[in-house]
Design a protein around this motif. Structure first.
Motif, PDB file in Angstrom:
ATOM      1  N   UNK A 240     -14.314   0.576  -0.371  1.00 31.36           N
ATOM      2  CA  UNK A 240     -13.579   1.527   0.107  1.00 31.36           C
ATOM      3  C   UNK A 240     -11.945   0.466   1.108  1.00 31.36           C
ATOM      4  N   UNK A 241     -11.201   0.992   1.415  1.00 27.55           N
ATOM      5  CA  UNK A 241     -10.434   0.321   2.201  1.00 27.55           C
ATOM      6  C   UNK A 241      -9.630   1.579   3.263  1.00 27.55           C
ATOM      7  N   UNK A 242      -9.701   1.027   4.260  1.00 27.50           N
ATOM      8  CA  UNK A 242      -8.415   1.927   5.597  1.00 27.50           C
ATOM      9  C   UNK A 242      -7.270   1.564   5.941  1.00 27.50           C
ATOM     10  N   UNK A 243      -6.324   1.930   5.703  1.00 29.30           N
ATOM     11  CA  UNK A 243      -5.215   0.799   5.884  1.00 29.30           C
ATOM     12  C   UNK A 243      -4.664   2.042   7.872  1.00 29.30           C
ATOM     13  N   UNK A 244      -5.017   0.978   8.879  1.00 29.72           N
ATOM     14  CA  UNK A 244      -4.922   1.644  10.051  1.00 29.72           C
ATOM     15  C   UNK A 244      -3.538   1.336  11.327  1.00 29.72           C
ATOM     16  N   UNK A 245      -2.939   1.755  11.772  1.00 33.38           N
ATOM     17  CA  UNK A 245      -1.978   1.585  12.863  1.00 33.38           C
ATOM     18  C   UNK A 245      -2.748   1.055  13.391  1.00 33.38           C
ATOM     19  N   UNK A 246      -1.367   0.518  15.103  1.00 29.76           N
ATOM     20  CA  UNK A 246      -2.667  -0.413  15.966  1.00 29.76           C
ATOM     21  C   UNK A 246      -3.091   0.225  16.941  1.00 29.76           C
ATOM     22  N   UNK A 251      -4.880   6.135   8.507  1.00 26.10           N
ATOM     23  CA  UNK A 251      -3.537   6.162   7.996  1.00 26.10           C
ATOM     24  C   UNK A 251      -3.904   6.576   6.779  1.00 26.10           C
ATOM     25  N   UNK A 252      -4.286   5.886   6.064  1.00 26.03           N
ATOM     26  CA  UNK A 252      -4.447   5.738   4.630  1.00 26.03           C
ATOM     27  C   UNK A 252      -6.365   5.469   3.777  1.00 26.03           C
ATOM     28  N   UNK A 278       7.187   4.029   3.969  1.00 25.83           N
ATOM     29  CA  UNK A 278       6.614   4.609   5.318  1.00 25.83           C
ATOM     30  C   UNK A 278       4.939   4.084   6.144  1.00 25.83           C
ATOM     31  N   UNK A 279       3.783   4.012   5.656  1.00 24.45           N
ATOM     32  CA  UNK A 279       2.618   3.553   6.029  1.00 24.45           C
ATOM     33  C   UNK A 279       2.527   2.497   6.396  1.00 24.45           C
ATOM     34  N   UNK A 280       3.445   1.616   5.272  1.00 24.26           N
ATOM     35  CA  UNK A 280       3.131  -0.142   5.024  1.00 24.26           C
ATOM     36  C   UNK A 280       3.928  -0.054   6.629  1.00 24.26           C
ATOM     37  N   UNK A 281       4.921   0.450   6.765  1.00 22.60           N
ATOM     38  CA  UNK A 281       6.033  -0.269   8.105  1.00 22.60           C
ATOM     39  C   UNK A 281       4.841   0.127   9.033  1.00 22.60           C
ATOM     40  N   UNK A 282       3.580   0.965   9.500  1.00 21.21           N
ATOM     41  CA  UNK A 282       3.362   1.609  10.171  1.00 21.21           C
ATOM     42  C   UNK A 282       1.650   0.752  10.525  1.00 21.21           C
ATOM     43  N   UNK A 283       1.330   0.292   9.285  1.00 26.72           N
ATOM     44  CA  UNK A 283      -0.173  -0.500   8.803  1.00 26.72           C
ATOM     45  C   UNK A 283       0.068  -1.845  10.007  1.00 26.72           C
ATOM     46  N   UNK A 284      -1.455  -2.018  10.765  1.00 30.10           N
ATOM     47  CA  UNK A 284      -1.478  -3.675  11.923  1.00 30.10           C
ATOM     48  C   UNK A 284      -2.507  -3.780  10.908  1.00 30.10           C
ATOM     49  N   UNK A 285      -3.821  -3.527  10.266  1.00 29.42           N
ATOM     50  CA  UNK A 285      -5.065  -3.783   9.998  1.00 29.42           C
ATOM     51  C   UNK A 285      -5.311  -3.051   8.701  1.00 29.42           C
ATOM     52  N   UNK A 286      -5.853  -3.923   7.589  1.00 25.34           N
ATOM     53  CA  UNK A 286      -6.875  -2.530   6.911  1.00 25.34           C
ATOM     54  C   UNK A 286      -8.685  -2.658   7.300  1.00 25.34           C
ATOM     55  N   UNK A 309      -8.491  12.747   7.838  1.00 25.36           N
ATOM     56  CA  UNK A 309      -8.062  12.989   7.565  1.00 25.36           C
ATOM     57  C   UNK A 309      -6.536  12.637   7.299  1.00 25.36           C
ATOM     58  N   UNK A 310      -6.875  11.296   7.085  1.00 23.46           N
ATOM     59  CA  UNK A 310      -5.618  10.779   7.557  1.00 23.46           C
ATOM     60  C   UNK A 310      -4.311  11.121   6.615  1.00 23.46           C
ATOM     61  N   UNK A 311      -3.146  10.991   7.963  1.00 25.96           N
ATOM     62  CA  UNK A 311      -1.598  11.923   6.993  1.00 25.96           C
ATOM     63  C   UNK A 311      -0.912  11.173   5.845  1.00 25.96           C
ATOM     64  N   UNK A 312      -0.925   9.855   5.201  1.00 29.54           N
ATOM     65  CA  UNK A 312      -0.834   9.487   4.254  1.00 29.54           C
ATOM     66  C   UNK A 312      -1.960   9.701   2.717  1.00 29.54           C
ATOM     67  N   UNK A 313      -2.862  10.567   2.711  1.00 30.92           N
ATOM     68  CA  UNK A 313      -3.565  10.582   1.593  1.00 30.92           C
ATOM     69  C   UNK A 313      -2.667  12.845   0.941  1.00 30.92           C
TER      70      UNK A 313
END
Length: 590
Positions: A240-246, A251-252, A278-286, A309-313
């Motif tokens: 499983x992978x999680x995109x996260x913001x700063x 996020x996803x 849009x999500x990728x512009x915010x993402x800072x880490x995986x 409950x990630x906003x982009x799923x």
């Protein structure tokens, strides 16, 4: 074999130090400094691969920035060279008269290029001629990977730096030691320097491995491509992978059989979804969560979606709020929509449904087909003297138990038919509704037919959902599935919840792996209601896995509330076949 990682909060059991270990993947990718490239340039009698011929081949094999081999030779085109080509290249008919033909030169070139990535400036031209030449002499073209330096230059060289993307302009920009002069070997050497200059520019954008080159020339915004480095250190295992913001907010969430490859794909032109951009512009880490088996990855994703409950799923992130169909407790029960999971063993339960709209459609279908009332008043066992029947009774759609005592028998019969359907027994439901669909279609009442179709599909999906859940609610199931490379996935479930999973590297290791997983698996108290031990989607994923043809059940404890399995699924498959058949007459039926 390995258990879940401690930081995933998925609760599938502890790590197991038993008979096996997860093998490292061989799909990590090839760093560019380890990739052999063969840079090729041709001179020809004209611009058509099928009408013209090669007059000169120049090729340079490089790896890690070092030249390892070169090939430069004139080629007898076995036809005249036009005067304008001679002016451009300096190659005359006299020069090629005693040169070897393509039948001799092409095998030598292919030997030099064996196992390498072909590189050319305007590769479509050069590779087109080489492929056509192979076809003419009866050789099989090996279809190697090809890189076009023109396409790469368009991504990273601006007009401020070079007036165009011609080889001469790029050679000057990157200070090539060889200036191109329309002779094949000189142009190939210049292209080598251009290639190295382009790859140096693309490294900060995440183009560091051979696999990155496949999409390096795609029209991807530079800011997004630069973030491809987020995938750099990810493992190539399933998980499983999680995109996260700063700030660390999730996020996803997604799953992959190869985490590194899947995450890298988000930074290529193949990713076209606006929400993802849009999500990728915010993402800072995986954040990766490696899993020993794909089924564990699927389960972890379900649990993490409900937790974060990630906003982009777009999948449901509120599984606890999914509606069910239940029978009311009164003398003449009716179907009602409930948000609370019903107790286990309660008769007539269907669901959960993905939405209230879907549940309402199923309610309408079941009420009509089985003759269940839809009025919400609580009716006494014996009709009141002053009771008045509603319009549905007058139309013949209700047995009117509110006014006629003799209607009780018909109502009880319809109720029993519904309960049998909910238990998974074969019923006349499909025949009844499809007959109705044909009648409506014959009368050209297509909108009503489409509504009846949607109602039936929703009802069957609700029945299928509860039958899947019931099939997986045994106190414990231990199962194994073979994998292509000879290892086995081993899984332990308890009351519909994944409690442990791992890998047995050999068939003979399966029993020991299963025992170790059983010993370390999570304890699950016996539930009293649906979805108490696991989310409905998790249990359905496990049921789908357990019922695959290749899966072997090693042990099953307890009979559980088993139903005849998948009656609704089979009925829904039959309905799909009917709707897609030659006699289909309902718009949108699929």
């Amino acid at each position: 074999m390995s258990g879940p990682s401690p930081d995933a909060h998925a609760g599938t059991g502890s790590r197991c130090e038993a008979a096996a270990h997860v093998q490292p993947s061989l799909l990590e990718g090839t760093p560019l400094h380890e990739v052999p490239f063969v840079v090729v340039d041709l001179e020809t009698t004209g611009g058509s691969p099928h009408a013209d011929a090669i007059t000169e081949i120049g090729a340079v094999r490089v790896q890690g920035g070092e030249v390892t081999a070169e090939l430069g030779t004139l080629v007898n085109p076995e036809r005249g060279i036009p005067a304008q080509i001679t002016v451009l290249t300096g190659i005359t008919n006299a020069m090629v008269m005693d040169a070897p033909t393509i039948e001799t030169v092409l095998p030598s070139f292919l030997e030099l290029a064996h196992g390498a990535v072909l590189v050319a400036h305007n590769a479509r031209f050069d590779i087109g001629f080489l492929r056509a030449a192979a076809e003419r002499i009866g050789m099989t073209w090996p279809n190697p990977r090809v890189v076009d330096t023109v396409a790469l230059a368009r991504r990273v060289v601006t007009k401020d730096e070079a007036p165009n993307h011609k080889l001469a302009s790029l050679a000057r920009l990157f200070h090539s030691a060889t200036q191109p002069n329309h002779r094949a070997l000189s142009d190939a050497r210049a292209t080598v320097d251009v290639l190295h200059g382009l790859l140096a520019r693309m490294a900060p954008l995440g183009v560091t491995h051979l696999e990155d080159l496949a999409t390096a020339a795609d029209p991807v915004p530079e800011a997004r491509r630069r973030k491809a480095t987020l995938a750099q250190d990810l493992p190539s295992t399933s998980g499983v992978y999680q995109f996260r913001d700063a700030s660390g907010r999730v996020l996803y969430i997604g799953t992959a059989t190869n985490l590194r490859s899947r995450v890298r794909s988000y930074f290529t032109a193949s990713e076209k979804r606006k929400r993802m951009a849009e999500m990728l512009t915010i993402a800072a880490s995986v954040h990766p969560i490696p899993c020993p088996t794909p089924v564990e990855a699927a389960v972890r994703e379900i649990r993490l979606l409900a937790e974060h409950r990630p906003p982009y799923n777009q999948r449901s992130t509120r599984p606890h709020a999914q509606p069910w169909l239940r029978l009311t407790r009164e003398p003449y029960p009716r179907l009602s929509i409930a948000r609370t999971p019903p107790p286990l063993g309660e008769p007539g339960v269907l669901g959960p449904f993905p939405s209230r709209v879907s549940a309402q459609l199923a309610l309408e279908c079941a009420s009509r087909v089985f003759g269940l009332r839809t009025c919400t008043a609580r009716l006494p066992a014996t009709p009141e003297p002053r009771a008045v029947a509603c319009t549905l009774a007058e139309l013949g759609h209700c047995s009117a138990v509110c006014t006629r005592a003799e209607g009780a028998t018909a109502y009880a019969h319809g109720l029993e038919r519904y309960l049998a359907f909910a238990r998974g027994e074969r019923s006349d439901l499909l025949d009844s509704v499809t007959d109705r669909l044909r009648e409506l279609s014959a009368a050209e009442r297509f909108e009503q037919a489409a509504l009846e179709r949607d109602r039936l599909q929703s009802l069957l999906r609700g029945a299928e959902a509860v039958q899947d859940l019931t099939s997986g609610y045994a106190p414990e199931i231990v199962a194994a599935r073979p994998r292509a490379e000879g290892s086995w996935e081993v899984v332990v479930t308890r009351f519909g919840r994944l409690t442990a999973s791992g890998i047995a590297l050999r068939t003979r290791d399966v029993p020991a792996t299963a025992r170790a997983l059983q010993a370390s698996a999570q304890d699950v108290p016996e539930p009293t209601s649906w979805c108490e031990s696991a989310l409905a989607e998790e249990t359905r994923v496990l049921t789908a896995w357990l019922t695959e043809p290749r899966v072997r059940l090693l042990s099953v404890q307890g009979a559980g509330p088993h139903l005849p399995v998948f009656a609704a699924r089979r009925a829904r498959a039959e309905l799909t076949t009917l709707l897609q058949g030659p006699a289909r007459a309902i718009p949108g039926a699929a």
